[in-house]
Design a protein around this motif. Structure first.
Motif, PDB file in Angstrom:
ATOM      1  N   ASN A  47      -7.726  37.699  41.237  1.00  0.00           N
ATOM      2  CA  ASN A  47      -6.845  37.887  40.100  1.00  0.00           C
ATOM      3  C   ASN A  47      -7.645  37.488  38.866  1.00  0.00           C
ATOM      4  N   PRO A  49      -8.872  36.705  35.131  1.00  0.00           N
ATOM      5  CA  PRO A  49      -8.217  36.270  33.897  1.00  0.00           C
ATOM      6  C   PRO A  49      -8.259  37.398  32.876  1.00  0.00           C
ATOM      7  N   GLN A  50      -7.244  37.451  32.028  1.00  0.00           N
ATOM      8  CA  GLN A  50      -7.187  38.507  31.027  1.00  0.00           C
ATOM      9  C   GLN A  50      -7.631  37.949  29.683  1.00  0.00           C
ATOM     10  N   ARG A  70     -10.079  32.865  45.205  1.00  0.00           N
ATOM     11  CA  ARG A  70      -9.080  31.832  44.904  1.00  0.00           C
ATOM     12  C   ARG A  70      -9.411  30.498  45.569  1.00  0.00           C
ATOM     13  N   ASP A 112     -11.486  34.463  40.300  1.00  0.00           N
ATOM     14  CA  ASP A 112     -10.034  34.507  40.308  1.00  0.00           C
ATOM     15  C   ASP A 112      -9.490  33.624  39.189  1.00  0.00           C
ATOM     16  N   ASN A 113      -8.357  33.987  38.675  1.00  0.00           N
ATOM     17  CA  ASN A 113      -7.717  33.245  37.588  1.00  0.00           C
ATOM     18  C   ASN A 113      -7.348  31.824  38.019  1.00  0.00           C
ATOM     19  N   GLU A 114      -7.102  31.627  39.302  1.00  0.00           N
ATOM     20  CA  GLU A 114      -6.653  30.335  39.827  1.00  0.00           C
ATOM     21  C   GLU A 114      -7.799  29.409  40.245  1.00  0.00           C
ATOM     22  N   THR A 139     -13.941  39.916  32.992  1.00  0.00           N
ATOM     23  CA  THR A 139     -12.508  39.678  32.825  1.00  0.00           C
ATOM     24  C   THR A 139     -11.780  41.008  32.874  1.00  0.00           C
TER      25      THR A 139
END
Length: 147
Positions: A47, A49-50, A70, A112-114, A139
């Motif tokens: 996932n 990050p934006q 993740r 990953d965003n997390e 990103t």
């Protein structure tokens, strides 16, 4: 009664080809490829990050991409076992091998965003220690929202 001559009773050879069966086969193959193409791509689901950022100019050489999932595991899109997690040492050795053949290869990190920020920094440090001339981050562009 009239007798037919032998010449009129014979069939003439056809000079055109019926392409309808070939079109059917091509359509079936097209459908098969359309269904299987998304299944062929391998990778680790992350996932991203934006963020709004300028795009990277299209490099003349292919980039090496380090993926941090993740759980904080590293994956490298170069070498064998691309779908298996790589240790710091393995990551270092694979990047070093790629850079030995193509020293100007940019290295990109997609995480990953997390994931913990420290793991992303660790991936960048390993890439720089292996001799990467440039290490960048990947990103995803943010979703378009009306003000």
């Amino acid at each position: 009664m009239l007798k037919r001559s032998r010449r009129h009773g014979r069939r003439r050879p056809m000079s055109d080809i019926n392409v309808v069966p070939y079109i059917d086969v091509m359509l079936v193959l097209l459908v098969i490829f359309m269904v299987t193409a998304p299944l062929i791509t391998q990778g680790v689901k992350v996932n991203l990050p934006q963020a709004r950022a300028g795009g990277i100019p299209s490099p003349t050489v292919a980039s090496v991409i380090i993926t941090v999932d993740r759980m904080g595991d590293f994956y490298l899109d170069a070498g064998q076992d691309k779908h298996l997690p790589a240790s710091d040492k393995t990551l270092y050795e694979r990047i070093r091998t790629v850079l030995a053949y193509k020293p100007e290869t940019p290295v990109l990190v997609r995480a990953d965003n997390e994931v913990d920020y420290g793991r992303v920094v660790r991936a960048m440090v390993v890439a720089q220690a292996a001799g990467a001339p440039n290490v960048g981050l990947i990103t995803a562009p943010p979703a378009h929202r009306e003000p």
